[in-house]
Write a protein that holds these residues in place. Sequence first.
Motif, PDB file in Angstrom:
ATOM      1  N   UNK A  12      75.325  -1.836  27.499  1.00 28.51           N
ATOM      2  CA  UNK A  12      75.991  -2.918  26.773  1.00 28.51           C
ATOM      3  C   UNK A  12      77.510  -2.796  26.887  1.00 28.51           C
ATOM      4  N   UNK A  13      78.036  -1.596  26.769  1.00 28.85           N
ATOM      5  CA  UNK A  13      79.477  -1.381  26.932  1.00 28.85           C
ATOM      6  C   UNK A  13      79.912  -1.735  28.352  1.00 28.85           C
ATOM      7  N   UNK A  14      79.115  -1.339  29.325  1.00 30.61           N
ATOM      8  CA  UNK A  14      79.428  -1.637  30.723  1.00 30.61           C
ATOM      9  C   UNK A  14      79.397  -3.141  30.965  1.00 30.61           C
ATOM     10  N   UNK A  15      78.430  -3.824  30.380  1.00 33.41           N
ATOM     11  CA  UNK A  15      78.318  -5.276  30.539  1.00 33.41           C
ATOM     12  C   UNK A  15      79.535  -5.973  29.935  1.00 33.41           C
ATOM     13  N   UNK A  16      79.950  -5.545  28.754  1.00 29.65           N
ATOM     14  CA  UNK A  16      81.126  -6.133  28.102  1.00 29.65           C
ATOM     15  C   UNK A  16      82.379  -5.892  28.932  1.00 29.65           C
ATOM     16  N   UNK A  17      82.506  -4.683  29.464  1.00 22.55           N
ATOM     17  CA  UNK A  17      83.642  -4.342  30.305  1.00 22.55           C
ATOM     18  C   UNK A  17      83.668  -5.227  31.553  1.00 22.55           C
ATOM     19  N   UNK A  18      82.524  -5.366  32.216  1.00 23.87           N
ATOM     20  CA  UNK A  18      82.461  -6.175  33.429  1.00 23.87           C
ATOM     21  C   UNK A  18      82.698  -7.648  33.129  1.00 23.87           C
ATOM     22  N   UNK A  19      82.208  -8.131  32.008  1.00 23.76           N
ATOM     23  CA  UNK A  19      82.450  -9.525  31.643  1.00 23.76           C
ATOM     24  C   UNK A  19      83.950  -9.767  31.475  1.00 23.76           C
ATOM     25  N   UNK A  20      84.649  -8.839  30.824  1.00 18.45           N
ATOM     26  CA  UNK A  20      86.098  -8.972  30.664  1.00 18.45           C
ATOM     27  C   UNK A  20      86.799  -8.928  32.022  1.00 18.45           C
ATOM     28  N   UNK A  21      86.347  -8.059  32.904  1.00 19.07           N
ATOM     29  CA  UNK A  21      86.919  -7.966  34.248  1.00 19.07           C
ATOM     30  C   UNK A  21      86.684  -9.265  35.020  1.00 19.07           C
ATOM     31  N   UNK A  22      85.464  -9.823  34.938  1.00 18.30           N
ATOM     32  CA  UNK A  22      85.170 -11.082  35.625  1.00 18.30           C
ATOM     33  C   UNK A  22      85.979 -12.234  35.029  1.00 18.30           C
ATOM     34  N   UNK A  23      86.241 -12.208  33.724  1.00 17.17           N
ATOM     35  CA  UNK A  23      87.101 -13.224  33.092  1.00 17.17           C
ATOM     36  C   UNK A  23      88.494 -13.170  33.707  1.00 17.17           C
ATOM     37  N   UNK A  24      89.026 -11.962  33.853  1.00 15.90           N
ATOM     38  CA  UNK A  24      90.350 -11.794  34.447  1.00 15.90           C
ATOM     39  C   UNK A  24      90.363 -12.301  35.885  1.00 15.90           C
ATOM     40  N   UNK A  25      89.320 -11.982  36.628  1.00 20.86           N
ATOM     41  CA  UNK A  25      89.227 -12.447  38.011  1.00 20.86           C
ATOM     42  C   UNK A  25      89.203 -13.974  38.063  1.00 20.86           C
ATOM     43  N   UNK A  26      88.369 -14.577  37.223  1.00 14.17           N
ATOM     44  CA  UNK A  26      88.249 -16.038  37.210  1.00 14.17           C
ATOM     45  C   UNK A  26      89.583 -16.678  36.851  1.00 14.17           C
ATOM     46  N   UNK A  27      90.293 -16.086  35.891  1.00 14.93           N
ATOM     47  CA  UNK A  27      91.602 -16.608  35.493  1.00 14.93           C
ATOM     48  C   UNK A  27      92.613 -16.551  36.630  1.00 14.93           C
ATOM     49  N   UNK A  28      92.391 -15.657  37.594  1.00 19.53           N
ATOM     50  CA  UNK A  28      93.275 -15.542  38.751  1.00 19.53           C
ATOM     51  C   UNK A  28      92.777 -16.347  39.943  1.00 19.53           C
ATOM     52  N   UNK A  29      91.732 -17.154  39.716  1.00 17.10           N
ATOM     53  CA  UNK A  29      91.256 -18.036  40.762  1.00 17.10           C
ATOM     54  C   UNK A  29      90.119 -17.523  41.610  1.00 17.10           C
TER      55      UNK A  29
END
Length: 78
Positions: A12-29
């Motif tokens: 669950x911690x890993x999933x939350x971490x990856x979701x935040x990372x993917x959010x950052x990626x998406x925000x950068x296009x």
Amino acid sequence: MYEKNAVMTDLESAREYMEALFEQMRDKGVGLYVDGETALPSEAAARSVRENSPYMADYVFGDAGKLEQVRFDRVTEQ
């Protein structure tokens, strides 16, 4: 973008971490895809972070070497 020395204690911690990372990626296009379809960061994280995940990540870079897409495709045995 991410914490280099982050330690994950459970899925669950890993999933939350990856979701935040993917959010950052998406925000950068960076486009996120699961099985060929556009995906939200939460869906990409849910599919890619699990025990015995049948999904493989493919990182697609553009001509300038910039990350353009992260694609998660189901891996099947043949």
